[in-house]
Motif scaffolding. Structure first.
Motif, mmCIF file in Angstrom:
data_model
loop_
_atom_site.group_PDB
_atom_site.id
_atom_site.type_symbol
_atom_site.label_atom_id
_atom_site.label_comp_id
_atom_site.label_asym_id
_atom_site.label_seq_id
_atom_site.Cartn_x
_atom_site.Cartn_y
_atom_site.Cartn_z
ATOM 1 N N ASN A 1 86.528 -19.503 -7.507
ATOM 2 C CA ASN A 1 87.652 -18.585 -7.719
ATOM 3 C C ASN A 1 88.675 -18.771 -6.591
ATOM 4 O O ASN A 1 88.921 -17.876 -5.790
ATOM 5 C CB ASN A 1 87.155 -17.129 -7.755
ATOM 6 N N PRO A 2 89.270 -19.969 -6.506
ATOM 7 C CA PRO A 2 90.159 -20.268 -5.377
ATOM 8 C C PRO A 2 91.445 -19.465 -5.379
ATOM 9 O O PRO A 2 92.149 -19.417 -4.366
ATOM 10 C CB PRO A 2 90.452 -21.776 -5.556
ATOM 11 N N GLN A 3 91.772 -18.807 -6.490
ATOM 12 C CA GLN A 3 93.001 -18.017 -6.546
ATOM 13 C C GLN A 3 92.823 -16.610 -5.968
ATOM 14 O O GLN A 3 93.778 -15.838 -5.898
ATOM 15 C CB GLN A 3 93.510 -17.915 -7.995
ATOM 16 N N GLY A 4 91.606 -16.246 -5.559
ATOM 17 C CA GLY A 4 91.379 -14.934 -4.961
ATOM 18 C C GLY A 4 92.186 -14.745 -3.688
ATOM 19 O O GLY A 4 92.524 -15.705 -2.997
ATOM 20 N N VAL A 5 92.503 -13.494 -3.346
ATOM 21 C CA VAL A 5 93.365 -13.222 -2.191
ATOM 22 C C VAL A 5 92.585 -12.778 -0.956
ATOM 23 O O VAL A 5 93.120 -12.810 0.155
ATOM 24 C CB VAL A 5 94.439 -12.159 -2.535
#
Length: 390
Positions: free
Chosen positions: A225-229
């Motif tokens: 989930n590389p788009q997590g902040v």
């Protein structure tokens, strides 16, 4: 080496050594043409299944690294002295040569039989590369006719066992931490001390990031989930602080160093749902736009979860309503996305100058706890240890 045609199944037969390690671990050491690796091995790539479970364990190929190895293999005096490590299924068999004449205390000579198929699908190949995927890819792509390599193989009964061996083989190397943390919940065997401690926290993190009812769903940045902040390490530290000294400690089983996962998740989801609603203008933004989503904010606010649970002295576990009521007075006191923090004694800091350092994390955490005690007129009971901010 022979290729034996047995109808649909061909068999690769290789001279090998069988080595016994520990009580029940069997290893095979053999040499094979590197160009044949793809005939009986594949990569178990880490991904999320349709059920949102972690499957596989390997990170994506690093193309630049593969290109460098490929160029080296195509050079005049190329050499790969280290073994590629492969997990094999139980269709692979070993036939020892007469142990009375060719066996020693540590190894037995024999023939390893590896089934081959003409199928292109990964499911039917008998081997999975645990260590050496970049070298294997370079061997596959290199313009060479033949290149014998060493292989160390072991029989793995399941994907879980492959994953465990992958972590153990690679943990001393600079693998991405997010990859290792995401794989930890799917292991059971004893790991190095740090990974052993993190396994349970990583289980909670995984559920927070995947459960439909979680306010943190898909907000935590992980390998899948590389788009997590929010950095996974920030969430892990928040969880571990509470497991050690906060409300989650009450749900722990000290003998197993685990505990009531569902009970802990109820607390965590209730608190972070309340946090998301009270600080809605700062929620789910990148850390450069909101210090609430920053390591300092996550760890500092996480300590409020424990302070609220302690201060309210509830008969049962704290609820979303309790957390929301206690956090609400802090809304106008926090500067997550603009303005400046007044830390007292003339110390002021612009909102975006708070850094993810031990000093700044401690500064912000103490300030949030002071604010909470002031607005609720509660006495200060919360004790903080230096390890919480390391």
């Amino acid at each position: 080496m022979n290729n034996i045609d047995n109808g649909k199944i061909r068999e690769l037969t290789l001279p090998a050594l069988m080595v016994s390690q520990g009580n029940d671990r069997i290893l095979f050491s053999f040499a094979v043409d590197g160009r044949l690796l793809s005939d009986f091995t594949t990569i178990s790539r880490i991904r999320l299944s349709e059920a949102q479970d972690i499957t596989g364990y390997q990170r994506p190929e690093v193309l630049a690294h593969i290109a460098d190895i490929k160029a080296y293999l195509e050079s005049e005096k190329a050499m790969l002295p280290t073994s590629i490590v492969v997990a094999l299924d139980d269709s692979v068999t070993f036939q020892p040569i007469d142990p009375d004449t060719l066996a020693c205390a540590s190894a037995t000579s024999g023939v390893l039989r590896i089934p081959l198929t003409d199928c292109q699908g990964n499911e039917r190949k008998v081997g999975w590369i645990v260590d050496g995927q970049q070298r294997a890819a370079a061997l596959r792509e290199a313009k060479i006719s033949r290149f014998p390599i060493f292989v160390t193989g072991f029989i793995a009964s399941s994907d879980k066992e492959q994953r465990e061996q992958f972590i153990l083989v690679n943990s001393p190397k600079p693998l991405p931490r997010d990859l290792i943390y995401e794989l930890l919940p799917g292991t059971e065997s004893k790991l190095p001390a740090l990974l052993q401690r993190r396994r349970f926290s990583a289980t909670l993190l995984g559920r927070l990031n995947r459960d439909e009812c979680s306010p943190l769903k898909k907000l935590i940045r992980t390998h899948t989930n590389p788009q997590g902040v929010i950095k996974d390490n920030s969430i892990l530290r928040m969880i571990e602080n509470s497991l050690s000294d906060g409300i989650l400690f009450e749900f722990r089983d000290l003998e197993t160093n685990q505990g009531d996962v569902e009970g802990m998740l109820r607390i965590l989801k209730a608190f972070w749902r309340a946090t998301a609603e009270v600080f809605d203008d700062a929620w789910a933004l990148p850390p450069r736009q909101s210090r609430l989503m920053h390591g300092a904010g996550i760890i500092g606010v996480g300590l409020l979860m424990d302070a609220i649970s302690e201060a309210c002295q509830l008969d049962g576990e704290p609820t979303y309503e309790t957390f929301r009521k206690e956090l609400a007075p802090l809304r106008g006191q926090c500067h997550w996305t603009g303005g400046s923090w007044d830390f007292g004694d003339g110390s002021q800091r612009r909102w975006d100058e708070v850094q993810n350092t031990s000093k700044d994390i401690q500064l912000l955490a103490m300030h949030l706890l002071d604010l909470y005690h002031q607005v609720t007129q509660q006495s200060k009971h919360t004790e903080l240890s230096p390890q919480m901010f390391q």
